[in-house]
Design a protein around this motif. Structure first.
Motif, short mmCIF file in Angstrom:
data_model
loop_
_atom_site.label_atom_id
_atom_site.label_comp_id
_atom_site.label_asym_id
_atom_site.label_seq_id
_atom_site.Cartn_x
_atom_site.Cartn_y
_atom_site.Cartn_z
N TRP A 116 -18.40 -0.70 -43.90
CA TRP A 116 -18.80 -1.07 -45.26
C TRP A 116 -19.28 0.46 -46.10
O TRP A 116 -19.57 1.35 -45.26
N TYR A 146 -23.45 4.13 -37.99
CA TYR A 146 -24.10 4.08 -39.35
C TYR A 146 -24.48 5.40 -39.80
O TYR A 146 -24.47 6.54 -39.19
N ILE A 198 -24.84 -3.95 -39.16
CA ILE A 198 -23.70 -4.56 -39.31
C ILE A 198 -23.42 -5.55 -38.27
O ILE A 198 -23.69 -5.13 -37.02
N LEU A 240 -23.56 -7.17 -43.64
CA LEU A 240 -24.53 -6.23 -43.64
C LEU A 240 -25.94 -6.48 -43.99
O LEU A 240 -26.35 -6.87 -45.21
#
Length: 126
Positions: free
Chosen positions: A36, A60, A70, A81
């Motif tokens: 993401w 992260y 996630i 997410l």
């Protein structure tokens, strides 16, 4: 051809939560590591989180560590997410992304990803 479709964005007050979804088609999700990213107005796109194919390892950005999670559901071909304790600075368009190779690992660099969704807007009001 892998296609990614994000959903779940919206307007939320600071301190609130949202869960974004990314549905993957064209390849079994079990064969893909996923990531993401987000892009705020006037800023470059930045890494948010990534997850390995197995789901065992996650990564992260420091700015979201402890607040975002996630995860993946391979049976539903969907990556999630979960965003908690949202802050105004989390306001951005959020994108999911996948590498071309099923053997690729993923991390924080955009160059590691070949497929991108169209994005979903997240707006956090103060």
């Amino acid at each position: 051809q892998v296609q990614l479709v994000e959903s779940g964005g919206g307007l939320v007050q600071a301190g609130g939560s949202l869960r974004l979804s990314c549905v993957v088609s064209g390849r079994a999700l079990s064969r893909l590591a996923m990531g993401w990213f987000r892009q705020a107005p006037g800023k470059e796109r930045e890494f948010v989180a990534a997850i390995t194919r197995s789901g065992i390892s996650t990564y992260y950005a420091d700015s979201v560590k402890g607040r975002f999670t996630i995860s993946r559901d391979n049976a539903k071909n969907t990556v999630y997410l979960q965003m908690n304790s949202l802050k105004p600075e989390d306001t951005a368009v959020y994108y999911c992304a996948a590498p071309f190779s099923s053997l690729a690992s993923v991390g924080p660099r955009e160059s590691e990803y070949d497929y991108w969704g169209q994005g979903t807007q997240v707006t956090v009001s103060s």
